[in-house]
Scaffold this motif. Structure first.
Motif, short mmCIF file in Angstrom:
data_model
loop_
_atom_site.label_atom_id
_atom_site.label_comp_id
_atom_site.label_asym_id
_atom_site.label_seq_id
_atom_site.Cartn_x
_atom_site.Cartn_y
_atom_site.Cartn_z
N SER A 1 0.84 -1.21 0.00
CA SER A 1 0.00 0.00 0.00
C SER A 1 0.87 1.26 0.00
O SER A 1 0.60 2.22 -0.72
N PHE A 2 1.95 1.23 0.76
CA PHE A 2 2.85 2.39 0.80
C PHE A 2 3.63 2.52 -0.52
O PHE A 2 3.90 3.62 -1.00
N GLN A 3 3.95 1.38 -1.10
CA GLN A 3 4.66 1.36 -2.38
C GLN A 3 3.79 1.96 -3.48
O GLN A 3 4.27 2.74 -4.32
N LEU A 4 2.51 1.61 -3.48
CA LEU A 4 1.58 2.14 -4.49
C LEU A 4 1.53 3.67 -4.43
O LEU A 4 1.58 4.34 -5.47
N ILE A 5 1.43 4.21 -3.24
CA ILE A 5 1.40 5.68 -3.11
C ILE A 5 2.74 6.26 -3.58
O ILE A 5 2.77 7.24 -4.32
N ALA A 6 3.84 5.63 -3.17
CA ALA A 6 5.17 6.15 -3.53
C ALA A 6 5.39 6.14 -5.04
O ALA A 6 6.09 7.00 -5.58
N GLU A 7 4.78 5.19 -5.73
CA GLU A 7 5.01 5.07 -7.18
C GLU A 7 4.04 5.91 -8.01
O GLU A 7 4.11 5.89 -9.24
N ASP A 8 3.14 6.63 -7.36
CA ASP A 8 2.18 7.47 -8.08
C ASP A 8 2.91 8.58 -8.84
O ASP A 8 3.76 9.27 -8.27
N THR A 9 2.61 8.72 -10.11
CA THR A 9 3.30 9.77 -10.89
C THR A 9 2.38 10.98 -11.13
O THR A 9 2.81 11.95 -11.74
N LEU A 10 1.15 10.93 -10.64
CA LEU A 10 0.19 12.02 -10.93
C LEU A 10 0.15 13.09 -9.85
O LEU A 10 -0.44 14.15 -10.05
N ILE A 11 0.74 12.81 -8.69
CA ILE A 11 0.73 13.80 -7.60
C ILE A 11 2.17 14.08 -7.15
O ILE A 11 3.08 13.32 -7.47
N SER A 12 2.34 15.17 -6.39
CA SER A 12 3.69 15.61 -6.02
C SER A 12 4.27 14.79 -4.87
O SER A 12 3.53 14.14 -4.12
N SER A 13 5.60 14.87 -4.70
CA SER A 13 6.24 14.19 -3.57
C SER A 13 5.71 14.71 -2.24
O SER A 13 5.54 13.94 -1.29
N ASP A 14 5.45 16.01 -2.18
CA ASP A 14 4.89 16.57 -0.93
C ASP A 14 3.54 15.95 -0.61
O ASP A 14 3.26 15.59 0.54
N GLN A 15 2.70 15.83 -1.63
CA GLN A 15 1.39 15.21 -1.40
C GLN A 15 1.55 13.74 -1.01
O GLN A 15 0.88 13.26 -0.10
N LEU B 1 0.31 11.81 2.40
CA LEU B 1 -0.58 10.64 2.34
C LEU B 1 0.03 9.44 3.07
O LEU B 1 -0.68 8.73 3.79
N VAL B 2 1.33 9.22 2.90
CA VAL B 2 2.00 8.12 3.60
C VAL B 2 1.90 8.31 5.12
O VAL B 2 1.55 7.39 5.87
N ASN B 3 2.15 9.54 5.54
CA ASN B 3 2.11 9.86 6.97
C ASN B 3 0.70 9.65 7.52
O ASN B 3 0.49 9.00 8.55
N LEU B 4 -0.28 10.19 6.82
CA LEU B 4 -1.67 10.09 7.26
C LEU B 4 -2.15 8.64 7.26
O LEU B 4 -2.82 8.19 8.21
N LEU B 5 -1.79 7.89 6.22
CA LEU B 5 -2.20 6.48 6.15
C LEU B 5 -1.60 5.70 7.31
O LEU B 5 -2.28 4.89 7.95
N ALA B 6 -0.33 5.95 7.61
CA ALA B 6 0.32 5.24 8.72
C ALA B 6 -0.36 5.58 10.04
O ALA B 6 -0.62 4.69 10.87
N ARG B 7 -0.68 6.86 10.23
CA ARG B 7 -1.32 7.25 11.50
C ARG B 7 -2.72 6.66 11.62
O ARG B 7 -3.15 6.24 12.69
N CYS B 8 -3.46 6.63 10.50
CA CYS B 8 -4.83 6.11 10.54
C CYS B 8 -4.87 4.58 10.63
O CYS B 8 -5.78 4.02 11.22
N ALA B 9 -3.89 3.91 10.03
CA ALA B 9 -3.92 2.45 9.98
C ALA B 9 -3.15 1.80 11.12
O ALA B 9 -3.42 0.65 11.46
N GLY B 10 -2.20 2.51 11.72
CA GLY B 10 -1.28 1.91 12.67
C GLY B 10 -1.80 1.85 14.10
O GLY B 10 -3.00 1.90 14.35
#
Lengths: 296, 296
Positions: free
Chosen positions: A124-138, A142-151
């Protein structure tokens, strides 16, 4: 362009796209075949895909192309799928069936089910990291928020609290806290991720978080209600599983009437939190009503 | 400033800092206490912390402050720790002891051990995302690389292949593939993450990947050798656990002499891959020698 789109049409279109994205991502990767089969088995097991649909509906509501959120939506559904695989394990809820199909560990064994869950969470984190349509900041947001919500502060913490609360009579506050973590946090991610991808303001993020918080609780109350009323209508079916499992529920703590009042309260609060927000909210309202009025 | 630092001094200093970072990160978070205790228990269980030390040694070798890699190093060690917790579970290797202490599930139960592992894996991505010392571009590269090295294409895939290979006589190529995935990929992450944080070139990343690949295999061969020679020296100790568990090993497939030849080959290749690289490599060489010469 009008943003009024029928939820059902939207859902049918994007449900398929999210499934294709998840399964395509896993299928094209080089890994031992037993884990690939195990991961794909659970990803294909279906469901309403309510989380990714909410995420994409928020993007649509901001007048952006939902395609921008496709990888994040697929990542989110992978996290949800991993959590179901691990929750079903013998040492957790010990469930043999999910949506009428044997659970992952029943088909692939416990070891593979644990590893398939680990694999989906990591992917799931890899999928977000490999996204080419949004910026690294975004993506980092998203990685941070997903980890906080899922962890452990979110969904995983909710599962722990749920296990700890078994066979105890909980207070309404304790029950609510379990649901906010176990179910609510991933719904909050759904709404906020859509807003982050759309470039929404802080103020709008707060309103959408409020909205997701209340539909998450409404979702759970309706679950508890259906566990009783669903069975009462179907003659010959056993008593609700919550009662059998001695689970604390809203009707159990508040009476059925009290639970229904609370359900309406959270629906009203959810809808109220959308007022004054700078987006088209009709599909979000439909999602809220769908959660409250569903009969399964 | 001279970059010649003694590995032992460096290791002592940063081992403590990595442990403080991991435990501090988990401790300050709001989560149910059973999972916090379970996570901290395994994080405290120690070990040489060779992965984070390699990561930080690469940064030092580039003349940068190892502090820049502290969060990533802690994230990496969290992933390693989660993998040990899940590998020890009854449905996997079913181990009761790890480094002389009861394994996580023996103390906290299976459900909590699974959830603690899930929590550590999730937290590892959060730690990287929350780093304020490196750029979003660097963080996304690290998230992507960590997921690929730790997930089904990497470490998790290696664990699957290891389970599938039990009680079978493997070829040397199959055995090597298991080790490259199960052990090698996280060591490759260690070296590459240090290089990404230091802003190294593509060519240097390739050399460091080569280095990590070979020390990963050397590590595993030495493990297999110690499982036999370690016991031969200690009178009264039972035969090596690999033989008891009918595991394919390098000495088993190649004879002891063949295994030792292969060990020297990988050490030589590891050292050769560092030649011409634009960094101070003395600590990396020390790490390679340490892996080959260790006696436990």
């Amino acid at each position: 362009m009008s943003l009024h789109v029928d939820l059902e049409t939207f859902q049918q279109k994007y449900k398929q796209k999210v499934e294709d994205m998840m399964i395509g991502f896993v299928t094209e990767k080089d890994m031992p075949s037993p884990i690939k089969e195990s991961m794909v088995y659970s990803l294909e097991a279906g469901g309403k895909r309510i989380r990714p649909i909410l995420l994409l509906a928020v993007i649509h509501g901001y007048g952006k192309d939902p395609q921008l959120g496709m990888k994040t939506a697929a990542a989110l559904e992978m996290v949800h799928t991993y959590s179901l695989i691990h929750d079903d394990l013998p040492s957790m809820d010990d469930d043999d069936l999910r949506r009428g199909k044997p659970t992952n560990h029943k088909v692939f064994g416990e070891a593979m089910a644990i590893l398939a869950g680990d694999g989906l969470l990591t992917h799931s984190f890899q999928l977000i990291a490999e996204d080419t349509l949004i910026s690294s900041d975004q993506k980092i947001k998203l990685v941070n928020l997903l980890a906080r919500c899922a962890g452990p502060e979110g969904m995983v913490g909710g599962q722990v609290a749920d296990i700890e609360g078994e066979n105890k009579r909980l207070t309404v506050e304790e029950l609510e806290s379990i649901h906010i973590h176990k179910t609510g946090k991933l719904l909050i991610f759904s709404a906020l991720a859509g807003a982050i991808i759309s470039g929404a303001s802080e103020g709008e993020l707060n309103k959408l978080e409020e909205f997701a918080h209340h539909i998450g609780l409404a979702f759970q109350i309706q679950d508890d209600i259906l566990d009783i009323e669903g069975t009462e209508e179907l003659i010959g079916k056993r008593t609700g599983s919550d009662e059998t499992n001695q689970k604390s529920t809203y009707p159990g703590l508040l009476t059925m009437e009290g639970a229904k009042d609370k359900l309406r309260f959270h629906l009203d609060e959810a809808l109220a939190s959308l007022s004054g927000i700078g987006m088209e909210t009709s599909m979000l309202e439909e999602i809220a009503h769908l959660i409250v009025n569903r009969n399964h």
